[in-house]
Write a protein that holds these residues in place. Structure first.
Motif, PDB file in Angstrom:
ATOM      1  N   ARG A 236      46.358  35.069  45.205  1.00  0.00           N
ATOM      2  CA  ARG A 236      45.722  34.288  44.469  1.00  0.00           C
ATOM      3  C   ARG A 236      46.388  33.211  43.821  1.00  0.00           C
ATOM      4  O   ARG A 236      47.504  33.129  43.690  1.00  0.00           O
ATOM      5  CB  ARG A 236      45.138  35.045  42.997  1.00  0.00           C
ATOM      6  N   CYS A 263      41.092  31.520  43.756  1.00  0.00           N
ATOM      7  CA  CYS A 263      41.885  30.260  43.519  1.00  0.00           C
ATOM      8  C   CYS A 263      42.599  29.865  44.455  1.00  0.00           C
ATOM      9  O   CYS A 263      43.771  29.563  44.326  1.00  0.00           O
ATOM     10  CB  CYS A 263      42.569  30.487  42.135  1.00  0.00           C
ATOM     11  N   THR A 318      41.024  40.140  31.352  1.00  0.00           N
ATOM     12  CA  THR A 318      40.772  39.005  32.346  1.00  0.00           C
ATOM     13  C   THR A 318      39.968  39.400  33.533  1.00  0.00           C
ATOM     14  O   THR A 318      39.167  38.542  34.141  1.00  0.00           O
ATOM     15  CB  THR A 318      41.978  38.572  33.382  1.00  0.00           C
ATOM     16  N   VAL A 319      40.085  40.484  33.968  1.00  0.00           N
ATOM     17  CA  VAL A 319      39.171  40.998  35.140  1.00  0.00           C
ATOM     18  C   VAL A 319      37.705  40.982  34.567  1.00  0.00           C
ATOM     19  O   VAL A 319      36.827  40.673  35.535  1.00  0.00           O
ATOM     20  CB  VAL A 319      39.448  42.466  35.538  1.00  0.00           C
ATOM     21  N   LYS A 320      37.363  40.977  33.440  1.00  0.00           N
ATOM     22  CA  LYS A 320      36.194  41.236  32.828  1.00  0.00           C
ATOM     23  C   LYS A 320      35.959  40.060  31.921  1.00  0.00           C
ATOM     24  O   LYS A 320      35.138  40.066  30.999  1.00  0.00           O
ATOM     25  CB  LYS A 320      35.940  42.331  31.956  1.00  0.00           C
ATOM     26  N   GLY A 321      36.411  38.898  32.241  1.00  0.00           N
ATOM     27  CA  GLY A 321      36.192  37.829  31.265  1.00  0.00           C
ATOM     28  C   GLY A 321      36.945  37.886  30.203  1.00  0.00           C
ATOM     29  O   GLY A 321      37.335  38.991  29.726  1.00  0.00           O
ATOM     30  N   ASP A 337      38.413  40.162  44.596  1.00  0.00           N
ATOM     31  CA  ASP A 337      38.303  38.791  43.824  1.00  0.00           C
ATOM     32  C   ASP A 337      38.249  37.750  44.820  1.00  0.00           C
ATOM     33  O   ASP A 337      39.569  37.525  45.442  1.00  0.00           O
ATOM     34  CB  ASP A 337      39.166  38.568  42.669  1.00  0.00           C
ATOM     35  N   SER A 339      36.870  34.639  44.163  1.00  0.00           N
ATOM     36  CA  SER A 339      36.423  33.404  43.338  1.00  0.00           C
ATOM     37  C   SER A 339      37.150  32.429  43.426  1.00  0.00           C
ATOM     38  O   SER A 339      38.244  32.348  44.105  1.00  0.00           O
ATOM     39  CB  SER A 339      36.488  34.075  41.913  1.00  0.00           C
ATOM     40  N   GLU A 340      36.401  31.166  43.330  1.00  0.00           N
ATOM     41  CA  GLU A 340      37.059  29.903  43.236  1.00  0.00           C
ATOM     42  C   GLU A 340      37.615  29.463  44.600  1.00  0.00           C
ATOM     43  O   GLU A 340      39.039  29.199  44.649  1.00  0.00           O
ATOM     44  CB  GLU A 340      38.122  29.767  42.054  1.00  0.00           C
ATOM     45  N   ASN A 361      34.246  39.800  41.968  1.00  0.00           N
ATOM     46  CA  ASN A 361      33.993  38.499  41.669  1.00  0.00           C
ATOM     47  C   ASN A 361      33.973  37.274  42.875  1.00  0.00           C
ATOM     48  O   ASN A 361      35.016  37.152  43.692  1.00  0.00           O
ATOM     49  CB  ASN A 361      35.252  38.039  40.649  1.00  0.00           C
ATOM     50  N   SER A 363      32.590  34.562  42.349  1.00  0.00           N
ATOM     51  CA  SER A 363      32.031  33.144  41.528  1.00  0.00           C
ATOM     52  C   SER A 363      32.861  32.071  42.136  1.00  0.00           C
ATOM     53  O   SER A 363      33.814  31.856  42.810  1.00  0.00           O
ATOM     54  CB  SER A 363      32.304  33.315  40.202  1.00  0.00           C
ATOM     55  N   HIS A 364      32.217  30.499  41.831  1.00  0.00           N
ATOM     56  CA  HIS A 364      32.829  29.585  42.137  1.00  0.00           C
ATOM     57  C   HIS A 364      33.005  29.506  43.494  1.00  0.00           C
ATOM     58  O   HIS A 364      34.079  29.253  44.010  1.00  0.00           O
ATOM     59  CB  HIS A 364      34.237  29.278  41.275  1.00  0.00           C
ATOM     60  N   SER A 383      32.315  45.389  36.575  1.00  0.00           N
ATOM     61  CA  SER A 383      32.190  43.766  36.372  1.00  0.00           C
ATOM     62  C   SER A 383      31.662  43.300  37.537  1.00  0.00           C
ATOM     63  O   SER A 383      32.246  43.426  38.774  1.00  0.00           O
ATOM     64  CB  SER A 383      33.776  43.569  36.002  1.00  0.00           C
ATOM     65  N   ASP A 385      30.838  39.535  38.941  1.00  0.00           N
ATOM     66  CA  ASP A 385      30.650  37.709  38.656  1.00  0.00           C
ATOM     67  C   ASP A 385      30.299  37.074  39.962  1.00  0.00           C
ATOM     68  O   ASP A 385      30.980  37.071  40.782  1.00  0.00           O
ATOM     69  CB  ASP A 385      31.869  37.287  38.127  1.00  0.00           C
ATOM     70  N   VAL A 407      30.020  43.724  32.567  1.00  0.00           N
ATOM     71  CA  VAL A 407      30.150  42.286  32.545  1.00  0.00           C
ATOM     72  C   VAL A 407      29.278  42.033  33.670  1.00  0.00           C
ATOM     73  O   VAL A 407      29.390  42.331  34.831  1.00  0.00           O
ATOM     74  CB  VAL A 407      31.709  41.719  32.683  1.00  0.00           C
TER      75      VAL A 407
END
Ligand SMILES: *[C@@H]1O[C@H](CO)[C@@H](O)[C@H](O)[C@H]1NC(C)=O
Ligand SMILES: *[C@@H]1O[C@H](CO)[C@@H](O)[C@H](O)[C@H]1NC(C)=O
Ligand SMILES: *[C@@H]1O[C@H](CO)[C@@H](O)[C@H](O)[C@H]1NC(C)=O
Ligand SMILES: *[C@@H]1O[C@H](CO)[C@@H](O)[C@H](O)[C@H]1NC(C)=O
Ligand SMILES: *[C@@H]1O[C@H](CO)[C@@H](O)[C@H](O)[C@H]1NC(C)=O
Ligand SMILES: *[C@@H]1O[C@H](CO)[C@@H](O)[C@H](O)[C@H]1NC(C)=O
Ligand SMILES: *[C@@H]1O[C@H](CO)[C@@H](O)[C@H](O)[C@H]1NC(C)=O
Ligand SMILES: *[C@@H]1O[C@H](CO)[C@@H](O)[C@H](O)[C@H]1NC(C)=O
Ligand SMILES: *[C@@H]1O[C@H](CO)[C@@H](O)[C@H](O)[C@H]1NC(C)=O
Length: 523
Positions: A236, A263, A318-321, A337, A339-340, A361, A363-364, A383, A385, A407
């Motif tokens: 990441r 990311c 962090t994993v769950k917001g 993960d 995401s992003e 995750n 997301s993004h 979780s 997302d 989450v």
């Protein structure tokens, strides 16, 4: 927090046992005793360290361990010193959390060296050139500078190398073919750059590879798939780019349980072939739990540390917001993960087979299509997302089966229809759904009318910026639609009512009315 405390307790206990064992069998070799006493005179400590909350919160003990070393006593019983139980030789040194500052340090023929959580700022580029016996090196959480120490190529017994959270820079030398015993490589939170070293594919015993939060700029390392022992892969926060090839192989990362490539700048479709091959993630149970604590300490600690000036050890948050602490300590921690990034296309159904997943995750990204109903099979999920994508359709009612879900974030998509009710779904607030124009029902204030929202609220500006279709194009679309509509209306009027036109525009008419409402509310 509790878990960490318990673990520390156990460690201390084991540590004591070892020392008594040493005492019973051997006393320390006099020349090693005096070498250690000499070393002590060279060590410099910073007393403000002991009051610094950053370290106080992270260190089980915060104390200059070498201060207790006393001439005339058995050095194998000294704090932080480990002796071989047979030969009595000093083989390990643990001076973590001792407030050490830079410029200390003769690298003896240790097997085990732990200087983590100090303030040391030496340039380590040419360290380890005189040592070959090191098996475990832990210099994490210091201020070490320089480049990756090339001479480590000579430490062919090395199993664990932890350099996370330092100020090391430049490219990684391609030396890993010499380090085929390596099990842990953690370089998280430095400024390494350039290509990922291909020789890592020779470290066939790697279990935990964390190169996160650096500046690596490369395509996704497909060549790592040969590492069949890998359990944790964290890349990441780098500059990885391009699509992830859809490999044909059927043996990709069979025992991976943590896959974190968030990311970055990765694009193309989600890596379906990988997801299909994550065999260990399909297993539910305790088999995959043993790496949990290590991972939390070494990886998430670093990440949270970057974001927050201070954090406690319940870092899974962090994993769950950020504001959602864990209600229970999971027995397994299986996480994906992605995401992003710039992933596009649909979410493959195959995610639904990873029954061990606890966190997902996505997301993004730029994902489209429906949320797969198969996600309702992920009964261990805590979780989920999927926020900030372009997902459409309704929220599968199967998701209400996810009894452990704590989450849920589906915000900033284009989902429609009623929000499922019951079980965990009664615990989520409307933050989980914001930025979806077509959702209705509790906890949103928009009520459902025949499964569509009774009224609309304005889109958030965030969604506009992200996807570039915001309010203005809609208004233009409305204007155009109206012109077209008036034109067609006139046409219909003048030639009678062709049935196909009525059907075709029957739905559109409702939509136009809604758009009108929306404009009325924003202006
Ligand atoms: C330790 O004590 C011995 C005598 O008991 C002495 O010869 C030696 O110099 C001392 N070493 C240090 C480092 O103080
Ligand atoms: C390595 O050993 C040589 C001689 O034994 C010594 O001169 C040199 O300073 C040592 N280098 C390091 C980095 O310890
Ligand atoms: C390995 O050690 C030898 C000396 O024993 C040294 O000459 C050589 O440079 C070292 N290799 C690396 C890659 O550090
Ligand atoms: C991601 O890629 C785009 C070009 O596709 C580039 O402009 C951008 O700087 C990259 N971002 C990062 C963080 O590497
Ligand atoms: C290095 O030390 C830190 C802090 O003591 C610990 O969390 C981490 O697990 C250690 N790394 C390895 C590879 O043992
Ligand atoms: C998912 O990833 C995004 C971006 O990396 C992050 O901001 C968010 O907190 C993550 N969601 C959860 C639930 O951890
Ligand atoms: C997963 O979910 C889908 C759709 O909800 C269902 O048809 C399928 O049988 C489920 N598979 C397993 C293995 O539970
Ligand atoms: C959901 O994700 C969005 C960004 O995608 C974020 O702004 C929001 O705070 C998140 N909401 C919750 C409840 O985590
Ligand atoms: C979200 O809930 C709060 C109260 O909890 C309410 O004031 C607000 O209007 C709701 N927002 C939406 C979009 O439903």
């Amino acid at each position: 927090m509790m878990l960490v405390v318990v673990r520390v307790g156990v460690c201390v206990h084991i540590f004591m046992l070892f020392h008594f064992a040493c005492l019973a069998s051997h006393s320390c070799h006099p020349e090693e005793s005096s070498a250690l006493l000499h070393l002590r005179t060279q060590l410099i400590t910073n007393t403000t360290f002991y009051e610094d909350n950053y370290y106080v919160n992270r260190c089980p003990y915060i104390y200059p361990k070498m201060r207790m070393w006393a001439n005339g006593t058995d050095c194998c019983s000294w704090m932080g010193v480990t002796c071989d139980s047979l030969s009595g030789h000093v083989i390990g040194l643990d001076l973590s959390c001792s407030g050490l500052v830079g410029h200390q340090f003769p690298w003896h023929q240790f097997q085990y060296l732990d200087l983590s959580f100090n303030l040391m700022d030496d340039d380590i580029s040419s360290f380890f050139c005189n040592t070959t016996s090191l098996e475990v090196i832990n210099l994490s959480h210091n201020r070490f500078t320089g480049t990756f120490p090339q001479c480590l190529a000579n430490c062919s017994y090395l199993t664990d190398l932890d350099l996370q959270m330092n100020n090391l820079h430049d490219t990684l030398p391609d030396i890993f073919k010499h380090l085929d015993q390596l099990e842990t490589l953690n370089l998280n939170g430095n400024q390494f750059k350039g290509l990922l070293p291909k020789s890592l594919s020779n470290s066939i015993n790697l279990v935990d590879l964390d190169l996160g939060n650096n500046q690596f700029e490369d395509t996704f390392p497909n060549w790592l798939q040969n590492l069949s022992t890998l359990e944790i892969l964290v890349l990441r926060g780098n500059k990885l780019y391009g699509p992830i090839a859809n490999l044909k192989s059927e043996n990709i990362f069979p025992i991976l349980i943590i896959f974190d490539i968030s990311c970055n700048n990765l694009s193309g479709s989600l890596p379906k072939a990988y997801i299909q091959n994550f065999q260990a993630m399909k297993i539910v149970g305790d088999e995959v739990q043993r790496r949990l604590v290590d991972y939390i300490d070494t990886s998430f600690g670093a990440i949270v540390g970057n974001i927050l000036p201070e954090y406690d050890n319940s870092v899974i948050a962090t994993v769950k917001g950020t504001n959602t602490p864990f209600a229970k300590i999971p027995t397994t921690f299986v996480n994906i993960d992605l995401s992003e990034n710039k992933f596009e296309g649909e979410i493959p159904d195959d995610f639904g087979e990873l029954h061990g997943l606890i966190g997902l995750n996505l997301s993004h990204n730029r994902l489209v299509g429906n949320i797969p109903h198969s996600l309702g099979n992920l009964t261990n999920l805590e979780s989920l997302d999927l926020s900030s994508n372009m997902l459409t359709g309704d929220i599968p009612t199967e998701l209400a089966n996810l009894n452990f879900l704590e989450v849920l974030n589906l915000s900033q998509n284009q989902l429609v229809g009623p929000i499922p009710r019951g079980k965990q779904f009664d615990t989520f607030s409307n933050n989980s759904y914001e930025g979806n124009m077509g959702l209705c029902g509790l906890p949103l204030s928009v009520q459902c009318n025949n499964n569509v929202p009774l009224q609309q609220y304005p889109p958030s500006s965030e969604a506009e910026d992200k996807f570039g279709f915001g309010w203005k194009p809609v208004a233009i679309g409305y204007a155009c639609g109206m012109v077209l509509g008036i034109g067609l209306g006139f046409y219909v009027f003048s030639i009678g009512k062709p049935q196909w036109l009525v059907i075709m525009f029957g739905g559109k008419r409702i939509k136009r009315r809604r758009r009108g409402n929306r404009r009325a509310r924003t202006t």
